[in-house]
Design an enzyme around this catalytic site. Structure first.
Site, mmCIF file in Angstrom:
data_model
loop_
_atom_site.group_PDB
_atom_site.id
_atom_site.type_symbol
_atom_site.label_atom_id
_atom_site.label_comp_id
_atom_site.label_asym_id
_atom_site.label_seq_id
_atom_site.Cartn_x
_atom_site.Cartn_y
_atom_site.Cartn_z
ATOM 1 N N CYS A 94 0.817 -1.268 -0.078
ATOM 2 C CA CYS A 94 -0.083 -0.071 -0.022
ATOM 3 C C CYS A 94 0.884 1.339 -0.055
ATOM 4 C CB CYS A 94 -1.086 -0.052 1.262
ATOM 5 S SG CYS A 94 -2.496 0.885 0.903
ATOM 6 N N ARG A 129 -13.000 5.958 -1.956
ATOM 7 C CA ARG A 129 -11.837 5.192 -1.566
ATOM 8 C C ARG A 129 -12.046 3.699 -1.751
ATOM 9 N NH1 ARG A 129 -7.866 6.910 1.795
ATOM 10 N NH2 ARG A 129 -6.904 5.165 2.992
ATOM 11 N N HIS A 195 -3.033 -4.976 2.159
ATOM 12 C CA HIS A 195 -2.545 -4.752 3.145
ATOM 13 C C HIS A 195 -2.608 -5.420 4.608
ATOM 14 C CE1 HIS A 195 -5.426 -2.436 5.379
ATOM 15 N NE2 HIS A 195 -5.496 -1.583 4.116
HETATM 16 N N1 GLN Z 1 -2.185 6.852 1.847
HETATM 17 C C1 GLN Z 1 -2.231 5.884 0.803
HETATM 18 C C2 GLN Z 1 -3.417 5.894 0.290
HETATM 19 O O1 GLN Z 1 -4.674 6.109 0.752
HETATM 20 C C3 GLN Z 1 -1.747 4.499 1.386
HETATM 21 C C4 GLN Z 1 -3.093 3.928 2.422
HETATM 22 C C5 GLN Z 1 -2.436 2.569 2.863
HETATM 23 O O2 GLN Z 1 -1.360 2.306 3.030
HETATM 24 N N2 GLN Z 1 -3.443 1.899 3.216
HETATM 25 O O3 GLN Z 1 -3.522 5.510 -1.101
#
Ligand code: GLN
Length: 242
Positions: A94, A129, A195
């Site tokens: 991620c 998201r 992740h």
């Molecule tokens: N900040 C990054 C995003 O939102 C990675 C997020 C994460 O590591 N889960 O894309």
């Protein structure tokens, strides 16, 4: 690798361990010990230099600000790039995945340079998201059973011409580009959006990293009954109609 001893380096647990990423280090350690290897694990905080003599490096997920700080410090340090030019193996998740690419959008909305170890560029997704279960078929040459995981990211990652997708999603978003790809790899550098302790759910990826480190095609089998049961359960959950 030297003397049957695996050097495992976990990068920046103080910044990039938001999603139970320590589980990945524990799984690599355990799978290595089950195969009779000694494991020397080094957890490198972001105020410490990254050792260049590791065999396998792990770098986890994180929120947007720690992700920027980690990218700045890794660029300044240069150790991870030197380790990869020495043949080290890297598995990233991620935020870590985005950092290994050419660039990503940071918490200030600006383009942040990455380490250029993966031929990918991450942008900020305009859509909702990407959160939820993932079920993905691994890229053919890697020859592993389907992967299960959980994703939570706003970033969208575009693969450049030399990167291969790690897998293709049957369920979930993966790279978020709409082309069905999930994660990426270039040679011995891997990235995924699945992740948290993705290796606990897919320990055969840990074995893949060990095989690369040992330069062997096969490892003695491990008892994977619990993992197979979990995988079947997650596949059923991901594919059942809501
Ligand atoms: N900040 C990054 C995003 O939102 C990675 C997020 C994460 O590591 N889960 O894309």
């Amino acid at each position: 690798m030297s003397d049957n001893s695996l050097r495992l380096v976990w990068i920046y647990p103080d910044l990039l361990s938001t999603y139970g990423d320590q589980g990945n280090a524990l799984v690599v350690e355990r799978r290595a010990r089950q195969r009779g290897l000694d494991v020397a694990r080094v957890d490198v905080r972001s105020d410490q230099p990254v050792p260049t003599s590791g065999d396998i490096y792990l770098i986890g997920g994180g929120e947007d600000r720690p992700q920027r700080l980690a990218a700045e410090r890794l660029r300044r340090d240069g150790g991870l790039n030197r380790a990869v030019s020495n043949g080290a193996i890297v598995f990233s998740v991620c935020a870590g995945y985005q950092i290994l690419g050419h660039e990503f959008i940071n918490d200030l909305g600006e383009k942040e340079p990455g380490l250029g170890l993966l031929d990918v560029v991450s942008t900020r997704g305009e859509a909702a998201r990407c959160v939820g279960d993932v079920l993905a078929d691994i890229d053919a040459p890697l020859r592993l059973p389907p992967l299960t995981g959980f994703e939570n990211h706003q970033g969208v990652t575009h693969l450049g011409p030399t990167a291969r997708p790690l897998a293709r999603v049957r369920f979930g978003n993966g790279n978020g580009t709409g082309d069905g790809t999930e994660g990426a790899y270039n040679d011995t550098v891997f990235g995924t959006y699945m992740h948290g302790p993705v290796l606990a759910r897919n320990p055969l990826i840990a074995d893949l990293l060990l095989k690369l480190a040992l330069d062997v095609n096969a490892l003695p089998p491990a008892d994977d009954r619990w993992y197979e049961a979990l995988r079947e359960e997650r596949i059923a959950a991901a594919t059942q109609p809501a």
